[in-house]
Design an enzyme around this catalytic site. Structure first.
Site, PDB file in Angstrom:
ATOM      1  N   TYR A  77      -0.924 -19.018 -16.842  1.00 47.19           N
ATOM      2  CA  TYR A  77      -0.355 -19.799 -15.818  1.00 47.19           C
ATOM      3  C   TYR A  77      -1.407 -20.392 -15.187  1.00 47.19           C
ATOM      4  O   TYR A  77      -2.543 -20.221 -15.083  1.00 47.19           O
ATOM      5  CB  TYR A  77       0.113 -18.990 -14.689  1.00 47.19           C
ATOM      6  CG  TYR A  77       1.658 -18.589 -15.035  1.00 47.19           C
ATOM      7  CD1 TYR A  77       2.841 -19.545 -15.191  1.00 47.19           C
ATOM      8  CD2 TYR A  77       2.051 -17.339 -15.224  1.00 47.19           C
ATOM      9  CE1 TYR A  77       3.816 -18.987 -15.256  1.00 47.19           C
ATOM     10  CE2 TYR A  77       3.294 -16.639 -15.329  1.00 47.19           C
ATOM     11  CZ  TYR A  77       4.321 -17.925 -15.556  1.00 47.19           C
ATOM     12  OH  TYR A  77       5.606 -17.240 -15.816  1.00 47.19           O
ATOM     13  N   MET A 100       3.774 -11.637 -14.923  1.00 46.56           N
ATOM     14  CA  MET A 100       4.382 -10.354 -14.478  1.00 46.56           C
ATOM     15  C   MET A 100       4.613  -9.352 -15.316  1.00 46.56           C
ATOM     16  O   MET A 100       4.346  -8.135 -15.131  1.00 46.56           O
ATOM     17  CB  MET A 100       5.849 -10.853 -13.933  1.00 46.56           C
ATOM     18  CG  MET A 100       6.833  -9.857 -13.440  1.00 46.56           C
ATOM     19  SD  MET A 100       8.398 -10.342 -13.043  1.00 46.56           S
ATOM     20  CE  MET A 100       8.260 -11.537 -12.090  1.00 46.56           C
ATOM     21  N   ARG A 136      -4.255   7.861  13.698  1.00 45.99           N
ATOM     22  CA  ARG A 136      -3.476   7.566  13.016  1.00 45.99           C
ATOM     23  C   ARG A 136      -2.181   8.590  13.338  1.00 45.99           C
ATOM     24  O   ARG A 136      -1.350   8.013  14.033  1.00 45.99           O
ATOM     25  CB  ARG A 136      -3.902   7.670  11.524  1.00 45.99           C
ATOM     26  CG  ARG A 136      -2.692   7.076  10.303  1.00 45.99           C
ATOM     27  CD  ARG A 136      -3.033   7.026   8.966  1.00 45.99           C
ATOM     28  NE  ARG A 136      -3.333   8.274   8.518  1.00 45.99           N
ATOM     29  CZ  ARG A 136      -3.697   8.738   7.106  1.00 45.99           C
ATOM     30  NH1 ARG A 136      -3.530   7.510   6.252  1.00 45.99           N
ATOM     31  NH2 ARG A 136      -3.482   9.743   6.710  1.00 45.99           N
ATOM     32  N   LYS A 171       1.669  13.579  -2.863  1.00 45.26           N
ATOM     33  CA  LYS A 171       2.528  12.445  -2.196  1.00 45.26           C
ATOM     34  C   LYS A 171       2.530  11.053  -3.107  1.00 45.26           C
ATOM     35  O   LYS A 171       1.904  11.024  -4.049  1.00 45.26           O
ATOM     36  CB  LYS A 171       2.302  12.165  -0.972  1.00 45.26           C
ATOM     37  CG  LYS A 171       0.821  11.686  -0.912  1.00 45.26           C
ATOM     38  CD  LYS A 171       0.155  11.535   0.410  1.00 45.26           C
ATOM     39  CE  LYS A 171      -1.405  10.900   0.405  1.00 45.26           C
ATOM     40  NZ  LYS A 171      -2.303  11.331   1.247  1.00 45.26           N
TER      41      LYS A 171
HETATM   42  C1  PLP Z   1      -3.435  11.593   0.905  1.00 49.26           C
HETATM   43  C2  PLP Z   1      -3.919  12.641   2.032  1.00 49.26           C
HETATM   44  C3  PLP Z   1      -4.959  13.517   1.312  1.00 49.26           C
HETATM   45  C4  PLP Z   1      -5.629  13.406   0.087  1.00 49.26           C
HETATM   46  O1  PLP Z   1      -6.653  12.408   0.430  1.00 49.26           O
HETATM   47  P1  PLP Z   1      -7.201  11.723  -0.795  1.00 49.26           P
HETATM   48  O2  PLP Z   1      -8.256  10.865  -0.169  1.00 49.26           O
HETATM   49  O3  PLP Z   1      -6.521  11.137  -1.888  1.00 49.26           O
HETATM   50  O4  PLP Z   1      -8.291  12.913  -1.415  1.00 49.26           O
HETATM   51  C5  PLP Z   1      -5.440  14.512   2.211  1.00 49.26           C
HETATM   52  N1  PLP Z   1      -5.021  14.696   3.522  1.00 49.26           N
HETATM   53  C6  PLP Z   1      -3.788  14.008   4.054  1.00 49.26           C
HETATM   54  C7  PLP Z   1      -3.438  14.077   5.345  1.00 49.26           C
HETATM   55  C8  PLP Z   1      -3.363  12.864   3.364  1.00 49.26           C
HETATM   56  O5  PLP Z   1      -2.547  12.088   3.933  1.00 49.26           O
END
Ligand code: PLP
Length: 370
Positions: free
Chosen positions: A247, A318, A131, A35
Site C-alpha cells: 500500500y 490487514m 487509578r 487477565k
Molecule cells: C496487570 C496487573 C499486574 C501485573 O502487571 P505486570 O506489569 O504485567 O507484571 C499486577 N497487579 C495489578 C493490579 C494489575 O492490574
C-alpha cells in the site's frame, strides 16, 4: 484445517519464568496476572500450566474473565482467583456463584460487598497512582472495619523506572500494615519484583514477565520467550528494480528483490508499526528509501527462516505482510517464524510489550509445547 498462522507457545518457558519470578520474590508467594485472556496467550492454558508449576494466586479483570475459568476448580488445588475490578451490582450473582474474590476498589464496592454478606475479599488501596483503589484516609476512617480481607494490595505506577515514586508508594503502603485485618499485603508487579525485598510483602503479582516480556532489562537473565508467531508464505515473487511493494508504494526495490507475501497482518496484532515506512528526509523533503540501509533488527519487523533475518518491507496490511527473502530459500507454503524478542519487537513497532502480547489476535492456532 489449520490456520495459515499460529502461535508457538512454550509451556516449559512459562513455568520456568514463574519459578524464576517466585525465586526473585524471596519469601513472598508469587501469583500470576492472567487477565486479558492470559495476556493474549490463552488464560485457560496458562492457568493450567501455572497451577501445575505451583502458583496459587491468580488475577483476572472482570467476572466474565472469571467465569471463563470457573471450571478449572481452583479450590481443590488450594488456589484462588481474584477479580481486579471489584463488583458492580450486576456482578453480584456471578460473585456468589463463582467463588472468586473481588478486589474492592471503591467505598461503594465495599458497602455493596458488606451488604451482600461480606465473605472474604481483597482490597485495593491507592498509594499514588490515582487509578484504582480506596484511600488510606478511607481505611483510617473505618471503611474496612469488620470486612474480611484476604489481601490488601496496591499497584506501582513507575516500577519499570528508577523513580522516587516507587519508594513513596512503598512507604505509604507499608504504613498500612496492621491497620486492617488483611491476612496478606501485595504490591509488586513484574517490574516491582526487581525493586528488592522491601517491595515483596507477602505476595507478588507478575504478569508480563511470565509471558516473556522484560519490563526492565535486568530480568533478561531470568526470563525466556514464551510466544512466537509463525506464518505461512502465500506467494513468492521477484520485484524488479524501481518497482514498489504494498500500500502507498512506500518501499521501492533498489535491486531485484525476492519477496515473500505472508499470512499475517494488523488484524492479527502484527501492527502497522512493524512496517518499513520507507521514508527518509533530505533538506525536509521526504524521499522514499530505496531498499534497506541496514539490518538493524529493531528498525522494522523481522521474521526468520533458518536463522536468516527476513525484514518486513512496505506497509503491513490487514492480513498480509511482505518480507525480503533475497537471502533465504523460502517458497510458497513454507513457514517463517517472527522475532520472539519482545523488547526488540517493541522497539521495531513503537508499541509496548504489553500491547504486543495482549493484541495477539483470535485467528491464530495456539499450539502449546509442554
Ligand atoms: C496487570 C496487573 C499486574 C501485573 O502487571 P505486570 O506489569 O504485567 O507484571 C499486577 N497487579 C495489578 C493490579 C494489575 O492490574
Amino acid at each position: 484445517m489449520n490456520a495459515p498462522h499460529r502461535l508457538a507457545l512454550d509451556g516449559a518457558a512459562l513455568a520456568a519464568n514463574w519459578q524464576a519470578l517466585a525465586r526473585l520474590s524471596g519469601t513472598a508467594a508469587c501469583g500470576a496476572a492472567v487477565k486479558a485472556d492470559g495476556y493474549g496467550l490463552g488464560a485457560r492454558a496458562v492457568v493450567t500450566r501455572l497451577l501445575a508449576a505451583g502458583c496459587r494466586d491468580f488475577f483476572v479483570s472482570s467476572w466474565n474473565e472469571a467465569r471463563a475459568l470457573a471450571d478449572l476448580d481452583f479450590a481443590s488445588a488450594g488456589a484462588t482467583l481474584s477479580v481486579l475490578h471489584g463488583v458492580r451490582d450486576e456482578d453480584m450473582a456471578a460473585a456468589r456463584e463463582l467463588g472468586a474474590r473481588p478486589v474492592l476498589n471503591t467505598p461503594a464496592q465495599v458497602q455493596r460487598w458488606r451488604a451482600a454478606g461480606g465473605w472474604p475479599c481483597d482490597v485495593m488501596v491507592d498509594t499514588g497512582m490515582n487509578r484504582l483503589g480506596v484511600s488510606a484516609a478511607d481505611i483510617a476512617a473505618g471503611l474496612l472495619d469488620g470486612v474480611v480481607v484476604d489481601t490488601l494490595m496496591s499497584h506501582l505506577a513507575c516500577a519499570d523506572e528508577a523513580s522516587a515514586m516507587n519508594e513513596r508508594q512503598r512507604d505509604r503502603f507499608a504504613a498500612l500494615a496492621g491497620r486492617t485485618r488483611a491476612k496478606r499485603m501485595s504490591l509488586a508487579n513484574s517490574a516491582g519484583i526487581t525493586l528488592g525485598r522491601e517491595y515483596h510483602f507477602d505476595l507478588t503479582r507478575p504478569g508480563l514477565a511470565l509471558y516473556g516480556g522484560l519490563p526492565v532489562v535486568t530480568l533478561g537473565d531470568a526470563i525466556r520467550p514464551v510466544v512466537r508467531i509463525e506464518a505461512e508464505v502465500l506467494q513468492r515473487r521477484t520485484v524488479a528494480v524501481g518497482e514498489s511493494v504494498g500500500y502507498n508504494a512506500t518501499w521501492v526495490a533498489r535491486a531485484e528483490t525476492a519477496v515473500a507475501i505472508v499470512n499475517l497482518g494488523y488484524a492479527d496484532g502484527y501492527w502497522r508499526g512493524f512496517s518499513d515506512t520507507g521514508t527518509a528526509f533530505a533538506a525536509n523533503v521526504a524521499l522514499p528509501v530505496i531498499g534497506r540501509a541496514s539490518m538493524d533488527l529493531s528498525d522494522t519487523g523481522t521474521a526468520f527462516a533458518a536463522n536468516v533475518a527476513l525484514p518486513v518491507i512496505g506497509r503491513v496490511s490487514m492480513d498480509l505482510v511482505a518480507l525480503d527473502v533475497s537471502h533465504a530459500d523460502v517458497a510458497e507454503g513454507d513457514w517463517v517464524a517472527f522475532d520472539a524478542d519482545l523488547p526488540r519487537a517493541a522497539a521495531a513497532s513503537g508499541m509496548s510489550q504489553y500491547e504486543l502480547v495482549t493484541g495477539l489476535g483470535q485467528r491464530f492456532d495456539r499450539r502449546w509445547r509442554d
